[in-house]
Scaffold this active site. Structure first.
Site, PDB file in Angstrom:
ATOM      1  N   HIS A 139       1.983 -12.986  -0.290  1.00  0.00           N
ATOM      2  CA  HIS A 139       2.458 -12.628  -1.632  1.00  0.00           C
ATOM      3  C   HIS A 139       3.615 -13.542  -2.064  1.00  0.00           C
ATOM      4  O   HIS A 139       4.037 -14.411  -1.320  1.00  0.00           O
ATOM      5  CB  HIS A 139       2.819 -11.145  -1.661  1.00  0.00           C
ATOM      6  N   SER A 187       0.847  -1.206   0.000  1.00  0.00           N
ATOM      7  CA  SER A 187       0.000   0.000   0.000  1.00  0.00           C
ATOM      8  C   SER A 187       0.874   1.244   0.000  1.00  0.00           C
ATOM      9  O   SER A 187       0.589   2.217  -0.706  1.00  0.00           O
ATOM     10  CB  SER A 187      -0.904  -0.003   1.238  1.00  0.00           C
TER      11      SER A 187
HETATM   12  C1  LIG Z   1      -3.421  -5.678  -5.689  1.00  0.00           C
HETATM   13  C2  LIG Z   1      -2.927  -5.275  -4.341  1.00  0.00           C
HETATM   14  N1  LIG Z   1      -2.346  -4.076  -4.194  1.00  0.00           N
HETATM   15  C3  LIG Z   1      -1.883  -3.667  -3.003  1.00  0.00           C
HETATM   16  C4  LIG Z   1      -1.977  -4.458  -1.887  1.00  0.00           C
HETATM   17  C5  LIG Z   1      -1.468  -3.951  -0.572  1.00  0.00           C
HETATM   18  O1  LIG Z   1      -0.335  -4.620  -0.110  1.00  0.00           O
HETATM   19  P1  LIG Z   1       0.058  -4.543   1.437  1.00  0.00           P
HETATM   20  O2  LIG Z   1      -0.852  -5.476   2.168  1.00  0.00           O
HETATM   21  O3  LIG Z   1       1.469  -4.964   1.488  1.00  0.00           O
HETATM   22  O4  LIG Z   1      -0.150  -3.144   1.873  1.00  0.00           O
HETATM   23  C6  LIG Z   1      -2.576  -5.714  -1.983  1.00  0.00           C
HETATM   24  C7  LIG Z   1      -2.680  -6.571  -0.808  1.00  0.00           C
HETATM   25  O5  LIG Z   1      -2.838  -7.767  -0.869  1.00  0.00           O
HETATM   26  C8  LIG Z   1      -3.076  -6.126  -3.242  1.00  0.00           C
HETATM   27  O6  LIG Z   1      -3.682  -7.311  -3.390  1.00  0.00           O
END
Ligand SMILES: Cc1ncc(COP(=O)(O)O)c(C=O)c1O
Length: 502
Positions: free
Chosen positions: A256, A96
């Site tokens: 991930h 994010s």
């Molecule tokens: C497509 C996508 N973008 C961004 C994120 C955000 O990642 P994070 O959880 O590391 O903030 C996610 C989370 O799974 C996601 O699926």
């Protein structure tokens, strides 16, 4: 055993032994010796896959106690950039944050005026997906314009882009490769080139996916045959997703493709200059680019005069952007480096697991619409049938998505509950149609002009109402996958025999 290095070696020896004894459930399936107890053992949809090497790396880096992003981070950034074949990768503390930094970099006042994204400018995106693909647009005062999703691929319907475009206002396209399925990169890039738009790829769920397009089409978009790490086959140029647009992002949260706990990265694909803006937004907004623990990299630390500050004001404390502090820690990067070495095997395991599930569920097509990779028109046990675009995709699947057909004798939520009862982890497609989420409804109430939608969003609604996904991650063993297949098959057939209709 008196020198620090002797003591460290002994601590790491014990760390390995400890990890080998404690973390048996987190090994990749290929190394797992645990027996699977059907109906008793949980099958997560995703999770950390590691062995003693990652634990040793974390402990070693913690003992060195650099703490803040330092030598491990610097090395990981270089290794990730080299794996992908991009100019730079910058580590951040989440996917994010990566999206926020990638987008913010494109708002920099240092960009030429016509390229700078300003409040009120529009950015095309799609309605179904993860919220923080979209929220950086709003957080920067720009206006997301939502097009519908294709429920089969989960990706944006690219044929809606022209209608979503607004001359003088649209500045960028920002899309995720849904669940490890690349979006239609060729059409999206041709649209971006035509209108001189940025392309921001949210590659958080898609590390290791590749996209191929005919060489003539790739040349017209400015790509050459020499993609790093991927040989040219004489007809198609193939590159990893996250390396086609201008800037892209990764998440390294545990579900991930690789993990460093919390973490993420911003990839600067071609224009090296964007690195300085991204780094500035990541690091408090500062103008100085010295890494943590280093001073005077520019060799004129006390010779700058910027803004209304006095000449010679310390460059370390000059702020050219309204920034954040979104850096991860060095021990996290140490974990990420070990994971990156294993990435090729993780990617292969995700592909193999998807294929195994697809084969195992092949005779349930009366109940389910299964996901297809972008540009595939059908799946067969021998491989995919591709459409006539000339482009193909190779998915490093984040999950195995299926949609329950309207005529099935159960609905998606009933299936989700059943799988949960059977200890099979499953998820819906993140936020579904984001515009139906409370936060977005409230935003439209508070500020009706803060976003725009284009046409009907029935594909996003279909994903919200009928889709779920199960795991493909490298920790899944064959007995687990067989159990998943068996539970879904039995549930579907039982529901039918109890008088449901197809
Ligand atoms: C497509 C996508 N973008 C961004 C994120 C955000 O990642 P994070 O959880 O590391 O903030 C996610 C989370 O799974 C996601 O699926």
């Amino acid at each position: 055993m008196t020198t620090p290095s002797e003591i460290k070696a002994e601590i790491l020896r014990l760390t390995r032994a400890y990890s080998q004894a404690l973390h048996k459930a987190n090994l990749p399936a290929s190394e797992s010796e645990l027996s699977f107890n059907a109906g008793v053992s949980s099958i997560p949809y995703a999770g950390r896959v590691f062995n003693a090497e990652e634990v040793e790396a974390a402990v070693g880096s913690t003992l060195d106690f650099w703490l803040t992003l330092g030598p491990e981070g610097e090395a990981f950034e270089k290794e990730l950039a080299s794996f992908l074949g991009v100019k730079h990768s910058l580590l951040v503390n989440s996917g994010s944050s990566a999206n926020l930094i990638a987008f913010s970099a494109l708002t920099s006042h240092k960009l030429p005026a016509h390229k700078r994204i300003q409040p009120g400018d529009e950015v095309i995106t799609c309605a179904a997906g993860f919220p923080t693909t979209v929220t950086p647009i709003l957080q920067n005062g720009a206006v997301p314009v939502f097009v519908d999703n294709d429920p089969i691929t989960g990706n944006a319907l690219v044929d809606r882009f022209e209608a979503a475009f607004s001359s003088g206002k649209t500045k960028a396209v920002m899309l995720a490769h849904a669940l490890g399925n690349p979006f239609d990169v060729a059409t999206t890039l041709e649209f971006c080139r035509k209108h001189d738009l940025w392309l921001i790829e949210d590659n958080c769920d898609a590390l290791g996916c590749t996209y191929s397009m005919p060489v003539s089409r790739a040349h017209a978009l400015g790509f050459k045959e020499n993609s790093p790490g991927i040989p040219y086959n004489g007809t198609h140029i193939t590159r990893y997703t996250g390396t086609w647009g201008d800037i892209s992002t990764q998440s390294f949260y545990p579900p991930h493709h690789l993990t460093m706990g919390e973490g993420g990265a911003v990839n600067i694909v071609h224009r090296a200059g964007l690195k300085l803006y991204a780094e500035s937004f990541r690091d408090w907004g500062r103008d100085c680019w010295c890494p943590s623990g280093k001073d005077n990299t520019c060799n004129k630390r006390f010779e700058w005069q910027l803004g209304d500050l006095p000449s010679g004001y310390d460059h370390k404390y000059i702020y050219s952007h309204l920034g954040y502090n979104l850096k991860p820690l060095d021990p996290q990067a140490a974990i990420g480096r070990v994971q990156l070495k294993k990435l090729p095997s993780f990617i292969q395991a995700r592909k193999d697991n998807w294929e195994y599930l697809r084969n195992g569920l092949a005779d349930l097509e009366a109940f389910f619409d299964f996901s297809l990779p972008t540009h595939a028109s059908a799946w067969t046990p021998e491989g995919f049938v591709w459409d006539d675009s000339g482009c193909t995709t190779d998915c490093s699947w984040f999950g195995f998505m299926l949609r329950v057909k309207p005529q099935a004798p159960f609905d998606r939520t009933e299936l989700a509950r059943h799988l949960e009862d059977k200890k099979i982890g499953n998820r819906m497609l993140f936020g579904g149609n984001l515009l139906r989420q409370p936060a977005f409804l409230q935003l439209r109430k508070d500020r009706p002009l803060a976003l725009r939608t284009l046409g009907d969003l029935s594909g996003a609604d279909a994903l919200m109402n009928t889709a779920l996904f199960i795991g493909t991650y490298p920790g899944l063993t064959k007995p687990m996958l067989d159990y998943v297949i068996n539970c879904i098959s039995t549930f579907s057939r039982d529901a039918l025999s109890k008088g449901g209709r197809i």
